[in-house]
Each structure stands twice: as C-alpha cells, then as structure tokens.
Design an enzyme around this catalytic site. Structure first.
Site, PDB file in Angstrom:
ATOM      1  CG  HIS A 118       5.019  -0.291   1.126  1.00 52.03           C
ATOM      2  ND1 HIS A 118       5.721  -1.248   1.527  1.00 52.03           N
ATOM      3  CD2 HIS A 118       4.424  -0.628  -0.127  1.00 52.03           C
ATOM      4  CE1 HIS A 118       5.286  -2.306   0.863  1.00 52.03           C
ATOM      5  NE2 HIS A 118       4.664  -1.870  -0.217  1.00 52.03           N
ATOM      6  N   GLY A 264      -0.744  -6.253 -15.185  1.00 55.45           N
ATOM      7  CA  GLY A 264      -1.488  -5.271 -14.373  1.00 55.45           C
ATOM      8  C   GLY A 264      -1.684  -3.919 -14.883  1.00 55.45           C
TER       9      GLY A 264
END
Length: 280
Positions: A118, A264
């Site tokens: 990540h 989003g």
C-alpha cells in the site's frame, strides 16, 4: 473543474506524474512475465452536496499474471464537508471547506511470496495546509530480506530530510496499521505520516522522495519474488491473510472513510479490497 492555486496545482501534477511512472513500471513487470496486461483507466467526477463541481479523479486497475489486482488512483477534489465529519478533520472544525489531491495505490499479487503493498501520499487544505501519507509492505508470507530492504529504503528517504522522521513515522505506521480485534498487524510496516505543515517546499520535497523511494524498492522486491515456486497451502494462507487486510480497510482505514464521507467514487475507494479472500 475546481480552481487550484499554485501549491495545489503543483501537488496534483506530481501525484499524476508519479501515477504514470508507477503504472509504467508495473506494466513492464507484466511484460517481463510474458503478459500483455495493462492498466484500464476510468475517470470519475464528483459533485459537491450543493450541486457545484467538486473535482474528481481517475481510477486505474490492472489484472495480470504477476499483479492479480493492482489499483493506482489519483484524485483532486474540493468543496465542503457535511455535518459533524468536518470536526474530525485537521483545521476544518470552524470552516468546512476543503481541498484534497493525492495518489493511492494497493497491489495484491498472484504469487503468495510476492508481497502486497500500500502507498498513499496526499496534500490537503482546510484552514490549514499539510501533506500526509506513507507506504507499508503487506506480505502474506513475510521474508526478512524483503522487509529489511523496504524499511532501509524508507529510512533513507526519511534521513535525507530529518533523522527523527524514520523512527517517528515507523512507529506511527506500526500503531496505525494494527487490527485491534485480531490483535495483529496487517503487514510488516513501513512509514506513515500526517499533518506535515511547517514548510510547503520542504514537506513537498519529502513527500516526493517517499514516492520515489517506493518506486525504487517495490518493483525490485516483486522481481525478486514473482517466480518463486508456491504450493496450494501457500495460496490458502494468502487468501486467509487477505481477509484480515479487508477487515482493516473496511473497519479502520481513514482513507476509506474520507472517500465515503466526501462523495468519492465507490469503486475507486474500494479498489483496495483483494480479488479473492477467505475467512476460516
């Protein structure tokens, strides 16, 4: 399109250029493995609750022979936080207006010996302006050599700016990427930082170096492990580990919450979830 000032435009340009370089590096690895997999890009627009344009982003996803599923997203959004959520954001308690631009990346690998990863870096503006982000390695089957290499490269990026950064940001990652209900960390750590707001130029330079450090080390680790033989038991262990990863991202991850609270794109927000996971 929302209006950007000089600092906001510079940050957006960097994050988008970093996306291009990372995606090219990952596609090159797929080509080396004899795969023609490439990223598919999906633009999305955000509308603020009052109906005004609120920016948007581009979701990039690739599914290949080495990268079972990797998402590299960029977004630039702005508007107003709704309700009480503003009070939880640095500098937004009295004024709910915000701006955010950044890159977010999660890779889940086909080979259980190649670590998932990540990386996220971002620039946010409320009544304050700051950078945040980091990178952490998430191997289903940890290899000490890879863990050391990843941390060494992150340490070098930190030390070039402040010797206190690495121990501070490593400890922050260890604390943040922890699953309390499982009493385990979701990976072998890395660095995590937030609210860097002392000097735009210095903090931006550090954030760029974090992105470069990731680009230097992670593809090298993938190439080292992508052809390692593995067993069905290794795959089963990876799928079980992925369940823990999904739990963290759905229950504790701040980025997931921020994306959902600010309207989003749902598919971009949840691109971090693994393609296959199991719970025993």
């Amino acid at each position: 399109m929302i209006q950007l000032d000089e600092q906001q435009a510079a940050a957006r340009t960097w994050f988008e250029s970093l996306r291009d370089r990372i995606c090219a590096a990952f596609e090159a690895i797929e080509a080396e493995a004899g795969s023609d997999a490439r990223f598919a890009y999906t633009p999305w627009d955000r509308i603020d609750p009052d109906g005004a344009p609120g920016g948007g982003g581009v979701r990039g996803v690739m599914k290949g022979r080495v990268f079972e599923k990797v998402g590299v997203n960029v977004s630039t959004v702005g508007g107003r936080f709704e309700g009480d959520f503003a009070r939880s954001i640095h500098g937004a308690g009295e004024d709910p207006r915000f701006f955010a631009t950044g890159i977010s990346l999660v890779a889940h690998m086909a080979n259980p010996h190649a670590p998932a990863v990540h990386m996220n870096t971002r620039f946010l503006c409320t009544t304050k302006r700051w950078f945040g982000g980091g990178a952490d390695l998430n191997p289903p089957l940890p290899v000490a050599e890879d863990t050391a290499a990843f941390h060494d490269r992150m340490r070098a990026a930190c030390d070039a700016h402040d010797p206190a950064y690495y121990p501070r940001f490593k400890a922050w990652a260890d604390e943040y990427f922890y699953i309390p209900h499982r009493q385990v960390h979701r990976g072998v750590g890395g660095i995590f930082y937030d609210h860097l707001e002392s000097d735009f130029d210095a903090d931006f330079a550090f954030t760029r170096d974090v992105g470069q450090a990731f680009l230097d080390i992670y593809p090298a680790i993938v190439r080292r492990r992508m052809d390692t033989p593995f067993t069905p038991e290794d795959v089963a262990a990876m799928h079980l580990w992925r369940g823990r990863y999904a739990e963290f991202n759905l229950v504790y991850d701040r980025g997931t919450l921020f994306g959902l609270k600010t309207g989003g794109n749902i598919d971009a927000i949840l691109m971090s979830l693994p393609p296959v996971a199991t719970w025993a």
